[in-house]
Design a protein around this motif. Structure first.
Motif, short mmCIF file in Angstrom:
data_model
loop_
_atom_site.label_atom_id
_atom_site.label_comp_id
_atom_site.label_asym_id
_atom_site.label_seq_id
_atom_site.Cartn_x
_atom_site.Cartn_y
_atom_site.Cartn_z
N CYS A 39 17.88 93.06 32.56
CA CYS A 39 18.58 91.85 32.44
C CYS A 39 19.70 91.69 31.56
O CYS A 39 20.78 91.12 31.65
CB CYS A 39 17.55 90.81 32.09
N HIS A 40 19.38 92.37 30.35
CA HIS A 40 20.52 92.26 29.37
C HIS A 40 21.83 93.32 29.74
O HIS A 40 22.79 92.94 29.45
CB HIS A 40 20.06 92.72 27.99
N LEU A 41 21.39 94.28 30.44
CA LEU A 41 22.39 95.28 30.90
C LEU A 41 23.39 94.79 31.91
O LEU A 41 24.62 95.29 32.16
CB LEU A 41 22.08 96.70 30.95
N PHE A 42 22.88 93.95 32.78
CA PHE A 42 23.50 93.76 34.04
C PHE A 42 25.03 92.96 34.05
O PHE A 42 25.88 93.23 34.79
CB PHE A 42 22.66 92.99 35.16
N PRO A 43 24.98 92.22 33.08
CA PRO A 43 26.31 91.57 33.07
C PRO A 43 27.59 92.54 32.37
O PRO A 43 28.59 92.32 32.65
CB PRO A 43 26.17 90.73 31.42
N TYR A 44 27.15 93.59 32.00
CA TYR A 44 28.16 94.85 31.67
C TYR A 44 28.46 95.77 32.88
O TYR A 44 29.21 96.55 32.59
CB TYR A 44 27.56 95.61 30.43
N GLY A 45 27.72 95.39 34.00
CA GLY A 45 28.36 96.25 35.12
C GLY A 45 29.50 96.00 35.82
O GLY A 45 30.03 94.70 35.56
N ASP A 46 30.11 96.82 36.59
CA ASP A 46 31.29 96.48 37.28
C ASP A 46 30.70 96.00 38.56
O ASP A 46 29.64 95.68 38.75
CB ASP A 46 32.07 97.74 37.49
N PHE A 47 31.93 96.00 39.71
CA PHE A 47 31.35 95.04 40.87
C PHE A 47 30.16 95.77 41.57
O PHE A 47 29.48 95.21 42.08
CB PHE A 47 32.61 95.10 41.74
N GLY A 49 28.06 98.25 39.99
CA GLY A 49 26.94 98.69 39.12
C GLY A 49 26.83 99.77 38.90
O GLY A 49 26.06 100.58 38.18
N ARG A 50 27.78 100.83 39.67
CA ARG A 50 27.88 102.15 39.46
C ARG A 50 27.79 102.70 38.13
O ARG A 50 27.45 103.67 37.66
CB ARG A 50 28.90 103.06 40.31
N ASN A 51 28.62 101.99 37.11
CA ASN A 51 28.79 102.53 35.75
C ASN A 51 27.64 102.31 34.98
O ASN A 51 27.39 102.87 33.93
CB ASN A 51 29.99 101.63 35.03
N LEU A 52 26.61 101.47 35.49
CA LEU A 52 25.45 101.14 34.84
C LEU A 52 24.36 102.37 34.99
O LEU A 52 23.15 102.35 34.06
CB LEU A 52 24.84 99.93 35.15
N ALA A 89 25.74 99.66 25.99
CA ALA A 89 26.73 99.13 26.86
C ALA A 89 28.12 99.31 26.39
O ALA A 89 29.15 99.33 26.97
CB ALA A 89 26.63 97.60 27.39
N GLY A 90 28.16 99.72 24.97
CA GLY A 90 29.48 99.93 24.50
C GLY A 90 29.87 99.21 23.24
O GLY A 90 30.87 99.21 22.49
#
Length: 118
Positions: A39-47, A49-52, A89-90
């Motif tokens: 839940c906390h990581l999904f906002p950092y995903g690109d369109f 989600g491949r980067n996650l 996430a960075g």
């Protein structure tokens, strides 16, 4: 990964399902932490989600190792799961999808205003 898998995202679906199978083997408190991490990581995903995917793989690997070692989830993540996810996430100030969309909207509005004024 072939072109069709890239376009349809079926490779991501397959990988994500494999993560969920791995997560089902975790103890209950670790599974709950996994859900919170997602839940906390999904906002950092690109369109897509491949980067996650590598980040999720690393987080799940950490949970698996600590569960095997018998460590509690609080020993591993502490009380700040959101901060842990931000760091993965960075770090603080990492751009989320909202930031990218806001920047794109601002660019588009500025371009339209320049056309009208110029």
């Amino acid at each position: 990964m072939n072109f069709w898998e890239t376009i349809t995202g079926s490779d991501l679906t397959r990988e994500y399902k494999a993560f969920e199978v791995r997560a089902q083997a975790l103890p209950a408190d670790h599974r709950a932490a996994w859900e919170e991490i997602k839940c906390h990581l999904f906002p950092y995903g690109d369109f897509t989600g491949r980067n996650l995917m590598p980040i999720l793989d690393s987080a799940l690997g950490l949970l698996e190792e600590t569960a095997a070692d018998g460590q509690s989830i609080h020993e591993v993540l502490g009380d700040d799961v959101k901060g842990f996810c931000t760091a993965m996430a960075g770090g603080e100030g990492a751009r989320s999808y909202r930031d990218r969309w806001r920047e794109q909207l601002n660019r588009n509005v500025a371009r339209k205003l320049n056309r009208l004024g110029g």
